[in-house]
Motif scaffolding. Structure first.
Motif, PDB file in Angstrom:
ATOM      1  N   LYS A   1       0.826  -1.208   0.000  1.00  0.00           N
ATOM      2  CA  LYS A   1       0.000   0.000   0.000  1.00  0.00           C
ATOM      3  C   LYS A   1       0.862   1.260   0.000  1.00  0.00           C
ATOM      4  CE  LYS A   1      -4.334  -1.616   2.022  1.00  0.00           C
ATOM      5  NZ  LYS A   1      -5.127  -1.164   0.868  1.00  0.00           N
TER       6      LYS A   1
ATOM      7  N   ARG B   1       3.422   1.454  -3.484  1.00  0.00           N
ATOM      8  CA  ARG B   1       2.774   1.735  -4.766  1.00  0.00           C
ATOM      9  C   ARG B   1       2.377   3.196  -4.913  1.00  0.00           C
ATOM     10  NH1 ARG B   1      -2.090  -1.185  -4.815  1.00  0.00           N
ATOM     11  NH2 ARG B   1      -2.249  -0.939  -7.081  1.00  0.00           N
ATOM     12  N   LYS B   2       2.364   3.928  -3.811  1.00  0.00           N
ATOM     13  CA  LYS B   2       1.990   5.343  -3.857  1.00  0.00           C
ATOM     14  C   LYS B   2       3.190   6.275  -3.982  1.00  0.00           C
ATOM     15  CE  LYS B   2      -2.205   4.613  -1.109  1.00  0.00           C
ATOM     16  NZ  LYS B   2      -2.914   4.941   0.160  1.00  0.00           N
TER      17      LYS B   2
END
Length: 255
Positions: free
Chosen positions: A229, A232-233
């Protein structure tokens, strides 16, 4: 095993799973934790490798969208990582600890340099050979596959900063988006950890501390989802910066 003991090892597993998914080097958290609790180096390393497989699976699953277009890459790389992982695991069992100790910081430094200059190398290669990425030359392919095998051998032997090496190698030689490369890195690292763990269980079963491996597995499984999470940002420049920082910390810790 006390409650504090259980809690700290599990939390170390969470942190390692998170960091491994984002960049790698989670072993630099779990391995010293096990040493601090009095586990001998080889059983600690082996138990750690067995436990971290779970985090690799959850982290790889979290990056499934990024690697959906990388099946051809994976078909080439996975066999090399598999062979490298087995080789590294056997080297850990057969060779004295000092055998790799001197070159590990150098390998990590090389990975950092490749991560930093990767965009420049890609741009230069594209200017010289616009078709290079679509149809990689035989020489580049052999170099890349050999590098993936070497990273796998290193990962099977110890594992810390394997992700830095893989990201440096791939970002320097491939023009795929950095997040896709990170997803590929997670799969390759998981393959290495899994085959190394199987090799350890078969060849050196007595060195596996199963309670420790289970705690790290539980923690890293959670950490893999967290890392996916977070990772990937991250924009490419920040992901590169994070890789460099973790790599430098790894070198400082080992020295």
């Amino acid at each position: 095993m006390s409650l504090t003991h259980i809690l700290l090892i599990t939390l170390a597993g969470v942190a390692a799973g998170t960091i491994n998914t984002v960049v790698g080097s989670g072993t630099l958290i779990t391995f010293p934790t096990l040493l601090a609790f009095g586990y001998p180096a080889v059983p600690a390393n082996i138990s750690n490798s067995v436990g971290l497989v779970a985090g690799g699976v959850s982290g790889s699953w979290g990056y499934r969208a990024e690697v959906s277009g990388a099946r051809d890459r994976l078909r080439q790389f996975v066999p090399m990582s598999l062979l490298g992982g087995v080789t590294g695991a056997l080297l850990l069992i057969w060779l004295p600890p000092s055998a790799f100790k001197k070159i590990v910081p150098t390998l990590i430094l090389l990975g950092i340099v490749l991560v930093v200059i990767g965009p420049w190398l890609q741009k230069r290669a594209a200017q010289r050979h616009p078709e290079a990425d679509a149809e990689m030359s035989r020489g580049r392919r052999i170099m890349l596959l050999a590098g993936v095998f070497a990273a796998g051998a290193y990962g099977g032997y110890f594992g810390a900063a394997q992700g830095v090496l893989l990201m440096g190698l791939m970002s320097a030689m491939l023009s795929d988006p950095l997040q896709r490369l990170n997803g590929i890195k997670n799969i390759l690292s998981t393959v290495v950890n899994a085959v190394a763990a199987i090799t350890f269980i078969i060849v050196s079963f007595h060195n596996v501390r199963w309670s420790v491996a289970l705690l790290i597995a539980i923690g890293s499984l959670i950490g893999g989802f967290i890392g996916a999470k977070v990772g990937r940002k991250l924009p490419p420049w920040l992901l590169r910066a994070f890789i460099v920082v973790v790599g430098v910390i790894a070198i400082a810790t080992m020295l």
